[in-house]
Design a protein around this motif. Structure first.
Motif, PDB file in Angstrom:
ATOM      1  N   ARG A  29       0.824  -1.211   0.000  1.00 15.68           N
ATOM      2  CA  ARG A  29       0.000   0.000   0.000  1.00 15.68           C
ATOM      3  C   ARG A  29       0.859   1.263   0.000  1.00 15.68           C
ATOM      4  O   ARG A  29       0.491   2.283  -0.603  1.00 15.68           O
ATOM      5  CB  ARG A  29      -0.929  -0.010   1.219  1.00 15.68           C
ATOM      6  N   GLY A  30       2.014   1.212   0.651  1.00 15.03           N
ATOM      7  CA  GLY A  30       2.899   2.365   0.655  1.00 15.03           C
ATOM      8  C   GLY A  30       3.415   2.704  -0.732  1.00 15.03           C
ATOM      9  O   GLY A  30       3.544   3.882  -1.084  1.00 15.03           O
ATOM     10  N   GLU A  31       3.711   1.684  -1.522  1.00 13.47           N
ATOM     11  CA  GLU A  31       4.171   1.931  -2.889  1.00 13.47           C
ATOM     12  C   GLU A  31       3.044   2.487  -3.751  1.00 13.47           C
ATOM     13  O   GLU A  31       3.278   3.349  -4.615  1.00 13.47           O
ATOM     14  CB  GLU A  31       4.745   0.653  -3.482  1.00 13.47           C
ATOM     15  N   LEU A  32       1.822   2.007  -3.527  1.00 11.72           N
ATOM     16  CA  LEU A  32       0.670   2.581  -4.231  1.00 11.72           C
ATOM     17  C   LEU A  32       0.546   4.067  -3.919  1.00 11.72           C
ATOM     18  O   LEU A  32       0.416   4.903  -4.829  1.00 11.72           O
ATOM     19  CB  LEU A  32      -0.612   1.852  -3.834  1.00 11.72           C
ATOM     20  N   ASN A  33       0.586   4.421  -2.643  1.00 11.20           N
ATOM     21  CA  ASN A  33       0.447   5.821  -2.256  1.00 11.20           C
ATOM     22  C   ASN A  33       1.570   6.676  -2.828  1.00 11.20           C
ATOM     23  O   ASN A  33       1.339   7.812  -3.261  1.00 11.20           O
ATOM     24  CB  ASN A  33       0.421   5.936  -0.733  1.00 11.20           C
ATOM     25  N   ALA A  34       2.794   6.134  -2.847  1.00 11.16           N
ATOM     26  CA  ALA A  34       3.921   6.894  -3.386  1.00 11.16           C
ATOM     27  C   ALA A  34       3.742   7.177  -4.873  1.00 11.16           C
ATOM     28  O   ALA A  34       4.063   8.272  -5.355  1.00 11.16           O
ATOM     29  CB  ALA A  34       5.227   6.136  -3.135  1.00 11.16           C
ATOM     30  N   ILE A  35       3.233   6.206  -5.613  1.00 11.08           N
ATOM     31  CA  ILE A  35       2.993   6.405  -7.044  1.00 11.08           C
ATOM     32  C   ILE A  35       1.911   7.454  -7.262  1.00 11.08           C
ATOM     33  O   ILE A  35       2.032   8.339  -8.114  1.00 11.08           O
ATOM     34  CB  ILE A  35       2.622   5.073  -7.714  1.00 11.08           C
ATOM     35  N   LEU A  36       0.838   7.370  -6.484  1.00  6.25           N
ATOM     36  CA  LEU A  36      -0.234   8.356  -6.620  1.00  6.25           C
ATOM     37  C   LEU A  36       0.253   9.751  -6.243  1.00  6.25           C
ATOM     38  O   LEU A  36      -0.096  10.736  -6.898  1.00  6.25           O
ATOM     39  CB  LEU A  36      -1.424   7.960  -5.755  1.00  6.25           C
TER      40      LEU A  36
END
Length: 224
Positions: A29-36
Motif C-alpha cells: 500500500r505504501g508503494e501505491l500511495n507513493a505512485i499516486l
C-alpha cells in the motif's frame, strides 16, 4: 470515531492479481500511495453506451479513496459503474543489445472499482480541496473557492483504493549475461525526469503582482 488502520498489503483479487511479470508486481500500500503522490494526472477508463472511453483527468486522494472530477455533462463521470483508473510514471528507457530486450523503467498503479458520485456538499467540497491541493499545495486557500453554482456544475467521483495493484521496473537491461553480451554493443538506461519550470504570469496581471510563495517554491522541483 477514527477509522481502523489500513493493512500494509492490498488485498489480492481476480482484478488485481499479477499474471505477467510478477517480479515487477507489488501489493504494498505504501508503494501505491507513493505512485499516486508522485503524479496528478490519471486515465479513467469506463464503458459508455457500450463503447470503451479513456479520459485523462487530474486526481487527489485520501488514505481510502481516489477523487476525480469534471463537468456534470461528462458521460464518463456518471458514477455507479465499473471503472479502471491508471497512473504511470516513466523513469527511463532501457536500451538493450537486442530490440527484443528493450524496455521501460516505470512505476504504475491500476485501480479497479465502482465509482461513487459524491453528493454530500461537505464531502464534495472536501474532495475538491484534496484534488486541488494534490496538484498545487497551497492553492485551495489562495484562490477563490467554488460557489454554489460552480459546485452544481461539477461532478466528483470517489473510487475506493482497495482493489489496486502496482508494478515497478528498475535497473539495467536483462541481457547482460546472455549471448548478445558478446556483440560489443552499448547497453544501459536513459533516465527521464520531469521538473517544474519557472512560473509564467498571465499577461493580464499587473506587472508588480508577485508570484505566490507556494507556486514560486516549486520551480526546479519534481511533483510530490
Amino acid at each position: 470515531m477514527a477509522s481502523d488502520p489500513l493493512p500494509a498489503l492490498l488485498p489480492t483479487t481476480d482484478l488485481t492479481r499479477h499474471r505477467r511479470l510478477r517480479e515487477q508486481g507489488s501489493q504494498d500500500r505504501g508503494e501505491l500511495n507513493a505512485i499516486l503522490d508522485a503524479g496528478f494526472v490519471c486515465h479513467l477508463g469506463v464503458v459508455v453506451e457500450g463503447r470503451p472511453l479513456v479520459v485523462p483527468t487530474v486526481y487527489g486522494r485520501d488514505e481510502r479513496e481516489l477523487y476525480v472530477h469534471g463537468s456534470v455533462a461528462s458521460r464518463s463521470l456518471a458514477g455507479a459503474t465499473p471503472v479502471c483508473v491508471t497512473v504511470t510514471h516513466v523513469d527511463g528507457l532501457v536500451l538493450a543489445r537486442s530490440v527484443f530486450e528493450h524496455g521501460v523503467n516505470y512505476r504504475s498503479a491500476m485501480i479497479h472499482g465502482e465509482a461513487r458520485k459524491v453528493t454530500d456538499p461537505e464531502e464534495k467540497l472536501a474532495g475538491l480541496a484534496r484534488l486541488t491541493e494534490h496538484a498545487t499545495p497551497g492553492q485551495w486557500s489562495y484562490a477563490r473557492q467554488p460557489n454554489r453554482r460552480e459546485l452544481a456544475a461539477t461532478t466528483l467521483l470517489a473510487l475506493s483504493l482497495e482493489q489496486a495493484s502496482v508494478k515497478i521496473r528498475t535497473g539495467p537491461p536483462d541481457d547482460g549475461d546472455g549471448p548478445d553480451a558478446e556483440l560489443g554493443l552499448w547497453a544501459g538506461t536513459l533516465p527521464l525526469t520531469s521538473v517544474w519550470g519557472a512560473p509564467v504570469a498571465d499577461p493580464a496581471l499587473p506587472p508588480d503582482l508577485a508570484v505566490p510563495e507556494h507556486v514560486a517554491r516549486r520551480e526546479g522541483t519534481r511533483h510530490g
